[in-house]
Design a protein around this motif. Structure first.
Motif, PDB file in Angstrom:
ATOM      1  N   VAL B 404       0.835  -1.208   0.000  1.00 16.19           N
ATOM      2  CA  VAL B 404       0.000   0.000   0.000  1.00 16.19           C
ATOM      3  C   VAL B 404       0.868   1.256   0.000  1.00 16.19           C
ATOM      4  O   VAL B 404       0.444   2.306  -0.473  1.00 16.19           O
ATOM      5  N   ARG B 472      -8.720  -5.737  -4.963  1.00 19.51           N
ATOM      6  CA  ARG B 472      -8.131  -4.442  -5.312  1.00 19.51           C
ATOM      7  C   ARG B 472      -8.148  -4.245  -6.823  1.00 19.51           C
ATOM      8  O   ARG B 472      -8.526  -3.179  -7.323  1.00 19.51           O
ATOM      9  N   SER B 481     -10.453   5.754  -7.584  1.00 21.09           N
ATOM     10  CA  SER B 481      -9.250   6.511  -7.227  1.00 21.09           C
ATOM     11  C   SER B 481      -8.511   5.750  -6.128  1.00 21.09           C
ATOM     12  O   SER B 481      -9.035   4.782  -5.561  1.00 21.09           O
ATOM     13  N   GLY B 482      -7.314   6.214  -5.817  1.00 20.16           N
ATOM     14  CA  GLY B 482      -6.529   5.556  -4.783  1.00 20.16           C
ATOM     15  C   GLY B 482      -7.274   5.496  -3.460  1.00 20.16           C
ATOM     16  O   GLY B 482      -7.268   4.487  -2.756  1.00 20.16           O
ATOM     17  N   LEU B 483      -7.961   6.608  -3.132  1.00 14.66           N
ATOM     18  CA  LEU B 483      -8.712   6.686  -1.892  1.00 14.66           C
ATOM     19  C   LEU B 483      -9.828   5.651  -1.876  1.00 14.66           C
ATOM     20  O   LEU B 483      -9.993   4.887  -0.921  1.00 14.66           O
ATOM     21  N   THR B 486      -8.519   2.080  -1.553  1.00 15.05           N
ATOM     22  CA  THR B 486      -8.103   1.693  -0.208  1.00 15.05           C
ATOM     23  C   THR B 486      -9.306   1.470   0.700  1.00 15.05           C
ATOM     24  O   THR B 486      -9.364   0.503   1.449  1.00 15.05           O
ATOM     25  N   PHE B 487     -10.296   2.369   0.598  1.00  9.77           N
ATOM     26  CA  PHE B 487     -11.435   2.244   1.489  1.00  9.77           C
ATOM     27  C   PHE B 487     -12.348   1.082   1.137  1.00  9.77           C
ATOM     28  O   PHE B 487     -13.018   0.531   1.996  1.00  9.77           O
TER      29      PHE B 487
END
Lengths: 320, 566
Positions: B404, B472, B481-483, B486-487
């Motif tokens: 990550v 993922r 998006s990356g956010l 991750t969430f």
């Protein structure tokens, strides 16, 4: 970089969220700090903090430190507003930058003058230690590196006999018991070959509490229950200056003045009995040992202790 | 056709496991927030109190060591104390582990008694054991060794017993079939299989004990902690910092060596193939020509080149040899240094039952309501420190997780940072914080939070690294998006592990908060120390029982919940 940015955002959000939960006090709370000079079970029952709280109209949080350094540091960090400790602790604290003033000085039995007390060197009954010289190579119990009668005066006694009293000494095995009672009990139990404690701890308090049966005095005539005594007194120090109650100069000037006023006029057994804090003059736990109350005093009173401190050559007596 | 019906099918059902997970999470979260609020600490405390911390750091600067010889001797004493303590722990834990393993002892009472002993030794903090042993043997290294040894049984006994229960039954059955007796069955059928893990576990314990041994001096049990106490008592902060830095470096070195050697023993270096430590050490039975002597008495001859049977002198074997011989040297040294005499230890043994007997409260006279308040405060300190550490640990864990972290250098930096933080003993931080911030629970909580931060970040980062890449990829393929990625795909996967680990952190935190009072940082530790100083053994015993119940209850609860969620 995107990841890093949102991570920072998350961190900030979490921090702000949790920060919202901090408490903000409305009432004034002063902190009263005391050293573990004596029995931990009784010290929080002393009514001195209560009188100050009631008369000043503030909350007082009572804090008992694990060691003398705790209270000394507390005054330097301005976390402890009123400190009850010994003359040596006061000298160390002010020397290390604590902005303190003397609120009152201890008077023992009557309001006629400052009290003084002494440090006693004790050993077990039947021990081969009879003089200060005999301490060489022995395990010696002191109270705390910040204690007047439990370290400073004993240090002077040992230095006079050419014995290094410091923690790193190779002349003796120096041990800090943490309290006057702990030091005396460690001697009685044979944990230490000899030890120091203040006078009435040995001749009154520990005997009243039943922790020791008796004590033999080989210097003067203070023997109590000599036939069953576990410990004997083999030397006594010179009289030691009265311990102070110190107050922080960082408090508002009028509040500080009021505290000094309360301490010097109301923190005494007579006033406490009259106002219902104690049942009788004989049973009035304002502090430990024989205690009438506090008299007015000033900082210069501790200059002799400052001089003695410098004589011992300890690092904490050298002003930084 | 998409209907609300099929939508519902996509949502995971509300299972017992999920509701439990939610309930635990909420209870845990509320517990942490309430405790932080009640004690008056929050993540910003580090910032708002910075002035006091800087003031103290200013007085600490520049670190110095006046008598390097004394510090060096104390450091050596500390290491030998940790080593001797671990050796004692292993020596005691091996028989107890065998007695508590369900595939060795069939008698449930014997097994139950052995387990109870393991549980009790684990719940009693070594610092408090040391306090008590200082009473028997007086100040020195010896009480430290005994305290470490006794407390180590808790972890060693449990892990040893687990690995005994996990053995391959084949060799054992073979040995039994050849007519081996009970003892032979254990020594040849079980012991060779478990020795590698025994050694690895003991090494891990040595690492833990070395950390602990640097603090034992705070209660008079010898070693470098005595110097910390002396410098703190005389307010000599420059030397305090000097000695602290020495301790940090030593702890980091021991951790690195211990994990390297463990990797070699468990064979992580050469793939999945597990190697017998005995073989690696070359101590195993070497095949001799005699073994091939035909029954008719004809001359024996090896059917192959004997050299081929000897393990080669490869890197691993050399590492093991060096390690083995230094262990032996340490052991001899540990028990021959002047401060630690066997004779003194044995002379003191008769006093131990007496001391423990004195610790048993005869009545409830020792109880005061203040102890109840302090116990609540201890629990709150445990919760608050956990909460505080998690606020910082979760974000850092993402930087320290290989899969990550935004960049390789971030990962490396974060990992080294954690190693450094982990080498900082929490009680020494507490000593420093008490000096800077005053007495009471706040400095204790802040100090504990720093210790837990290093520890929990490592646990979290490791579990984030274990997540599956599939979800993922799926999320990323939808253009997230990356956010969002991750969430929706990283955190949900790592969540059960994070919650499970958080409870473990809480468990560790509560144990630690019981001893913070020793340095004046609040909680039940303070009356405990006072009680030992004043020889009030019934009070000490009573408080110990309280701590035991507290720690054991949390351990059971945390183990149960972890079993449900992971």
């Amino acid at each position: 970089m995107k990841k890093l940015r949102w991570l920072l955002a998350t961190l900030t959000a979490l921090t702000m969220f949790a920060a919202g939960c901090g408490d903000d006090d409305e009432t004034v709370t002063l902190t009263f700090g005391a050293v573990p000079a004596e029995n931990a079970q009784e010290i929080s029952d002393y009514v001195t903090p209560q009188i100050i709280a009631d008369e000043l109209g503030v909350e007082i949080e009572f804090i008992q430190a694990a060691d003398y350094a705790g209270v000394i540091e507390g005054t330097i960090a301005e976390e402890v507003d009123i400190a009850s400790f010994g003359g040596f602790s006061y000298v160390i604290a002010t020397g290390a930058g604590a902005d303190l003033d003397v609120a009152g000085l201890w008077a023992s039995d009557t309001p006629d003058g400052y009290g003084d007390y002494r440090s006693y060197l004790i050993t077990q009954v039947g021990s081969d230690v009879n003089t200060v010289d005999d301490l060489r190579g022995k395990k010696v119990c002191f109270v705390d590196p910040g204690s007047t009668s439990g370290f400073l005066f004993p240090s002077a006694l040992l230095l006079a006999a050419g014995i290094d009293p410091s923690e790193t000494s190779t002349d003796i095995e120096a041990t800090f018991a943490g309290g006057h009672d702990a030091s005396a009990l460690a001697v009685a139990n044979g944990d230490c070959d000899a030890g120091f404690a203040y006078d009435t701890m040995v001749t009154e308090q520990l005997i009243e509490s039943g922790d020791i049966a008796g004590v033999i005095d080989e210097v003067e005539d203070e023997t109590v229950n000599g036939d069953v005594a576990e410990i004997r007194i083999i030397d006594k120090s010179a009289p030691i200056a009265a311990p102070p109650l110190a107050v922080g100069n960082w408090l508002p000037e009028d509040m500080k003045e009021e505290i000094i006023e309360i301490v010097t006029t109301k923190v005494n057994v007579d006033w406490a009995v009259e106002n219902g804090y104690c049942d009788s003059v004989d049973d009035c736990p304002l502090s430990d040992g024989p205690f009438w109350g506090y008299l007015a005093g000033d900082d210069a009173y501790f200059d002799p202790i400052r001089e003695l401190c410098e004589l011992t050559g300890s690092a904490k007596c050298q002003a930084d | 056709m998409v209907t609300s019906d099929s939508k519902q099918q996509v949502r995971p059902p509300v299972s017992r496991r999920r509701s439990l997970l939610t309930a635990t999470f909420v209870a845990f979260f509320v517990g942490c927030l309430y405790s932080m609020w009640d004690i008056g600490v929050n993540p910003l405390t580090f910032w708002t109190e910075r002035q006091d911390l800087f003031n103290l750091l200013d007085r600490m600067w520049a670190p110095r060591i006046d008598e390097p010889r004394l510090v060096w001797e104390a450091a050596l004493d500390t290491f030998l104390m940790a080593f001797a303590g671990t050796a004692l722990g292993v020596f005691l834990a091996v028989p107890i582990a065998f007695l508590s393993a369900n595939n060795v002892v069939k008698n449930r009472f014997v097994r139950g008694a052995a387990r109870a002993f393991i549980v009790v030794t684990r719940a009693l903090p070594e610092l408090i054991l040391a306090l008590i042993f200082v009473r028997v043997y007086s100040i020195g290294v010896l009480p430290g060794v005994l305290a470490l040894g006794l407390h180590s049984i808790g972890m060693l006994g449990k892990l040893f017993s687990d690995s005994i229960e996990q053995i391959d039954t084949g060799p054992r059955e073979g040995v039994v079939a050849s007519g081996a007796g009970r003892l032979q069955e254990i020594t040849t059928g079980i012991l060779p299989q478990v020795i590698p893990s025994f050694i690895a576990i003991s090494l891990y314990r040595l690492d833990i004990n070395f950390r602990a041994s640097t603090l034992l001096g705070l209660v008079g049990a010898g070693g470098i902690g005595l110097q910390i106490r002396a410098h703190q008592g005389s307010l000599d902060y420059q030397q305090l910092l000097g000695v602290t830095l020495v301790i940090i470096v030593l702890i980091a070195i021991v951790e690195i060596i211990s994990s390297r050697v463990r990797a070699v023993i468990l064979g992580h270096d050469d793939g999945p193939k597990k190697k017998s430590v005995l073989a690696t050490l070359g101590l195993g039975h070497t095949v001799e020509a005699e073994d091939f002597r035909p029954a008719d008495g004809a001359s024996a001859e090896l059917p192959f080149d004997r050299e081929a049977l000897r393990p080669p002198w490869n890197r691993d074997r050399i590492v093991m040899w060096i390690f083995g011989s230094s262990c032996l040297a340490m052991l001899i040294l540990a028990f021959t240094v002047p401060d630690l005499s066997f004779i003194e230890m044995i002379q003191g043994f008769p006093q131990i039952p007496e001391i423990f007997n004195n610790l048993i409260p005869r009545n409830m006279d020792w109880w005061e309501d203040r102890w109840g308040e302090l116990l609540v405060e201890t629990i709150q300190m445990g919760f608050a420190a956990t909460g505080l550490s998690l606020v910082f640990a979760i974000p850092t864990a993402m930087l320290a997780a290989r899969n990550v972290a935004p960049a390789r250098w971030v990962y490396n930096a974060a990992r080294s940072f954690i190693l450094g933080v982990r080498a900082l003993p929490d009680l020494i931080v507490a000593v420093i914080f008490v000096a800077a911030l005053g007495l009471g629970p706040q400095p204790g909580v802040l100090a504990l939070a720093i210790g837990l931060y290093g520890f929990s970040t490592k646990l979290f980062a490791d579990s984030i690294e274990e997540i599956k890449e599939g979800p993922r990829d799926g999320v990323r393929a939808t253009g997230a998006s990356g956010l969002q990625e991750t969430f929706t795909s990283v955190l949900p996967q790592a969540m059960p592990a994070i919650i499970g680990h958080s409870l473990y952190v809480l468990d560790v935190s509560l144990r630690a908060s019981t001893v913070l009072g020793i340095v004046g940082a609040g909680g039940i530790g303070f009356p405990l120390v006072q009680g030992t100083r004043l020889f009030q053994f019934e009070l000490v015993g009573g408080l110990l029982i309280c701590i035991f119940v507290l720690v054991y209850a949390i351990e059971i609860l945390s183990a149960w919940v972890r079993k449900q969620v992971i």
